[in-house]
Design a protein around this motif. Sequence first.
Motif, PDB file in Angstrom:
ATOM      1  N   UNK A  57     -11.890  12.960 -22.668  1.00  0.00           N
ATOM      2  CA  UNK A  57     -12.655  11.787 -22.735  1.00  0.00           C
ATOM      3  C   UNK A  57     -13.050  11.185 -21.638  1.00  0.00           C
ATOM      4  N   UNK A  58     -12.088  10.889 -20.651  1.00  0.00           N
ATOM      5  CA  UNK A  58     -12.108  10.292 -19.403  1.00  0.00           C
ATOM      6  C   UNK A  58     -13.291  10.983 -18.509  1.00  0.00           C
ATOM      7  N   UNK A  59     -13.182  12.416 -18.424  1.00  0.00           N
ATOM      8  CA  UNK A  59     -13.907  13.096 -17.643  1.00  0.00           C
ATOM      9  C   UNK A  59     -15.321  12.985 -18.086  1.00  0.00           C
ATOM     10  N   UNK A  60     -15.457  13.324 -19.493  1.00  0.00           N
ATOM     11  CA  UNK A  60     -16.888  13.523 -19.796  1.00  0.00           C
ATOM     12  C   UNK A  60     -17.661  12.321 -19.898  1.00  0.00           C
ATOM     13  N   UNK A  62     -17.238   9.622 -17.653  1.00  0.00           N
ATOM     14  CA  UNK A  62     -17.434   9.494 -16.240  1.00  0.00           C
ATOM     15  C   UNK A  62     -18.665  10.351 -15.868  1.00  0.00           C
ATOM     16  N   UNK A  63     -18.553  11.532 -16.309  1.00  0.00           N
ATOM     17  CA  UNK A  63     -19.778  12.615 -15.945  1.00  0.00           C
ATOM     18  C   UNK A  63     -21.246  12.118 -16.508  1.00  0.00           C
ATOM     19  N   UNK A  64     -20.980  11.651 -17.864  1.00  0.00           N
ATOM     20  CA  UNK A  64     -22.263  11.553 -18.201  1.00  0.00           C
ATOM     21  C   UNK A  64     -22.463  10.544 -19.433  1.00  0.00           C
ATOM     22  N   UNK A  65     -21.264  10.207 -20.197  1.00  0.00           N
ATOM     23  CA  UNK A  65     -21.387   9.381 -21.385  1.00  0.00           C
ATOM     24  C   UNK A  65     -21.500   7.939 -21.096  1.00  0.00           C
ATOM     25  N   UNK A  66     -20.888   7.444 -20.043  1.00  0.00           N
ATOM     26  CA  UNK A  66     -21.021   5.917 -19.544  1.00  0.00           C
ATOM     27  C   UNK A  66     -22.660   5.762 -19.516  1.00  0.00           C
ATOM     28  N   UNK A  67     -23.133   6.614 -18.581  1.00  0.00           N
ATOM     29  CA  UNK A  67     -24.697   6.177 -18.057  1.00  0.00           C
ATOM     30  C   UNK A  67     -25.733   6.486 -19.528  1.00  0.00           C
ATOM     31  N   UNK A  68     -25.087   7.383 -20.189  1.00  0.00           N
ATOM     32  CA  UNK A  68     -25.875   7.389 -21.512  1.00  0.00           C
ATOM     33  C   UNK A  68     -25.953   6.158 -22.380  1.00  0.00           C
ATOM     34  N   UNK A  69     -24.708   5.507 -22.381  1.00  0.00           N
ATOM     35  CA  UNK A  69     -24.284   4.282 -23.386  1.00  0.00           C
ATOM     36  C   UNK A  69     -24.947   3.109 -22.850  1.00  0.00           C
ATOM     37  N   UNK A  70     -24.628   3.057 -21.338  1.00  0.00           N
ATOM     38  CA  UNK A  70     -25.173   1.863 -20.707  1.00  0.00           C
ATOM     39  C   UNK A  70     -26.063   2.301 -19.359  1.00  0.00           C
ATOM     40  N   UNK A  71     -27.597   2.829 -19.760  1.00  0.00           N
ATOM     41  CA  UNK A  71     -28.437   3.179 -18.765  1.00  0.00           C
ATOM     42  C   UNK A  71     -28.982   2.073 -17.869  1.00  0.00           C
ATOM     43  N   UNK A  72     -29.474   2.417 -17.019  1.00  0.00           N
ATOM     44  CA  UNK A  72     -30.443   1.205 -16.225  1.00  0.00           C
ATOM     45  C   UNK A  72     -31.609   1.296 -16.969  1.00  0.00           C
ATOM     46  N   UNK A  73     -32.060   1.937 -18.030  1.00  0.00           N
ATOM     47  CA  UNK A  73     -33.453   1.907 -18.441  1.00  0.00           C
ATOM     48  C   UNK A  73     -33.280   2.686 -19.838  1.00  0.00           C
ATOM     49  N   UNK A  74     -34.341   2.474 -20.745  1.00  0.00           N
ATOM     50  CA  UNK A  74     -34.498   3.498 -21.903  1.00  0.00           C
ATOM     51  C   UNK A  74     -35.464   2.939 -22.900  1.00  0.00           C
ATOM     52  N   UNK A  75     -35.810   3.449 -23.965  1.00  0.00           N
ATOM     53  CA  UNK A  75     -36.808   2.819 -25.107  1.00  0.00           C
ATOM     54  C   UNK A  75     -36.215   2.484 -26.180  1.00  0.00           C
ATOM     55  N   UNK A 140     -13.379  21.766 -27.253  1.00  0.00           N
ATOM     56  CA  UNK A 140     -14.750  21.915 -27.118  1.00  0.00           C
ATOM     57  C   UNK A 140     -15.511  21.006 -27.851  1.00  0.00           C
ATOM     58  N   UNK A 141     -15.284  20.575 -28.955  1.00  0.00           N
ATOM     59  CA  UNK A 141     -15.751  19.647 -29.815  1.00  0.00           C
ATOM     60  C   UNK A 141     -15.813  18.178 -29.064  1.00  0.00           C
ATOM     61  N   UNK A 142     -14.589  17.804 -28.405  1.00  0.00           N
ATOM     62  CA  UNK A 142     -14.198  16.611 -27.777  1.00  0.00           C
ATOM     63  C   UNK A 142     -15.180  16.746 -26.473  1.00  0.00           C
ATOM     64  N   UNK A 143     -15.639  17.604 -26.066  1.00  0.00           N
ATOM     65  CA  UNK A 143     -16.650  17.497 -24.793  1.00  0.00           C
ATOM     66  C   UNK A 143     -17.820  16.936 -25.233  1.00  0.00           C
ATOM     67  N   UNK A 144     -18.404  17.507 -26.401  1.00  0.00           N
ATOM     68  CA  UNK A 144     -19.572  17.030 -26.867  1.00  0.00           C
ATOM     69  C   UNK A 144     -19.601  15.587 -27.380  1.00  0.00           C
ATOM     70  N   UNK A 145     -18.516  15.326 -28.172  1.00  0.00           N
ATOM     71  CA  UNK A 145     -18.166  13.996 -28.936  1.00  0.00           C
ATOM     72  C   UNK A 145     -18.295  12.968 -27.990  1.00  0.00           C
ATOM     73  N   UNK A 146     -17.451  13.308 -26.611  1.00  0.00           N
ATOM     74  CA  UNK A 146     -17.281  11.951 -25.851  1.00  0.00           C
ATOM     75  C   UNK A 146     -18.327  11.985 -24.704  1.00  0.00           C
ATOM     76  N   UNK A 147     -19.016  13.069 -24.459  1.00  0.00           N
ATOM     77  CA  UNK A 147     -20.216  13.248 -23.705  1.00  0.00           C
ATOM     78  C   UNK A 147     -21.455  12.717 -24.238  1.00  0.00           C
TER      79      UNK A 147
END
Length: 420
Positions: A57-60, A62-75, A140-147
Amino acid sequence: MEAITQLSYALDTFYFLVSGALVMWMAAGFAMLEAGLVRAKNTAEILTKNVALFAVACIMYMLMGYNIMYPADGNGIFPALDLSFMFGGDNSVEDVLASNGDTYYSGMSDFFFQVVFVATAMSIVSGAVAERMKLWAFLFFAVVMTGVIYPMQGYWKWGGGFLDAAGFSDFAGSGVVHLCGASAALAGVILLGARKGKYTADGRINAIPGANLPLATLGTFILWLGWFGFNGGSELKVSDIGEANAVAAVFVNTNAAAAGGVVAALLTARALFGKADLTMALNGALAGLVAITAEPLTPTPLEATLIGAVGGLLVVFSIIVMDKIKIDDPVGAISVHGVVGMWGLIAVPLTNGDASIGPQLLGLGVIFAWTFVASFVVWLILKIVMGIRVSEEEEYEGVDLGECGLEAYPEFTGNRGSGL
């Protein structure tokens, strides 16, 4: 004035970090609770899952989840693609001073607080699929779930997406965290099936007791403690009188709801079974905590106790119903976090005049539908590609040996014929 701003920034950042550390400690609570409620032969594997899922969870995130959840922009539905967080960076002194108080904690502290939330959601899945799922399929599911799965619905509410715009209210995550985790767990359990011997052909339900109730009780108390960071930290600020009072109210209401959940679950179990069922009392405490998480600020302490008590009542009946429809959840996670998570969302308008039932039901439905369908698809792909369930022999012998090659209690479980 500049010195006061810097001091407030430092205090709020410190509070955020300490709250995050308390939520991180909930990982230990989940590990102990689940280890206590499974059979001895499956303990090492579930502990491995809890340690590994936290790291994933921490790695995924960091790599992508945080920016998906709190993006600079979005619709509002889809966030703008941005994977910059992994390269670091934080607020400068100049930016903080120029914000006129709008930036009041470190960006890194925000990430730390959020990453332990996503690990909490994933921990909910761990207990529900215990004792018969393949370790690597779970990871493997954890990767998708957290990311991806968790961050997307998180963006819709906490990242400024369409649920937030619709007026959906979820203070600390009865829906975003708990219902999300339970929905993912439900999808996995449906595809996984029940443990061998849990349900018989003639319709009987066989209880499969946990191996270590003292450990499960310790886990519950750790979760209870960690929840003060979970809900209290979600106030985000503590550096002025109003916010300090709000944090204190959140702490008191969180504690009151847990107490109400314990008493209600214990009384309900006594009325239904004629006994004071410890596992129901433990789940009652967690149910009370889940119920109050959607809105721990606006209720009075008495109202918070009653909201938690309804959660404790619901969880007992939900666990019974889950067994009747043959949804095998060894730790009651789907009932505690899913059914009671729904109650927590519905209860918000009872004390918060700014909330209304329509947006609450919308948020409930969207979170459940997105997480369940997305998780079901991922679980199904994993089932087709690599399988998600261990063999009957491995399940009989215990997944400790089959998945980890060691046992948590070798001196007690060495005799495989005992069926412990």
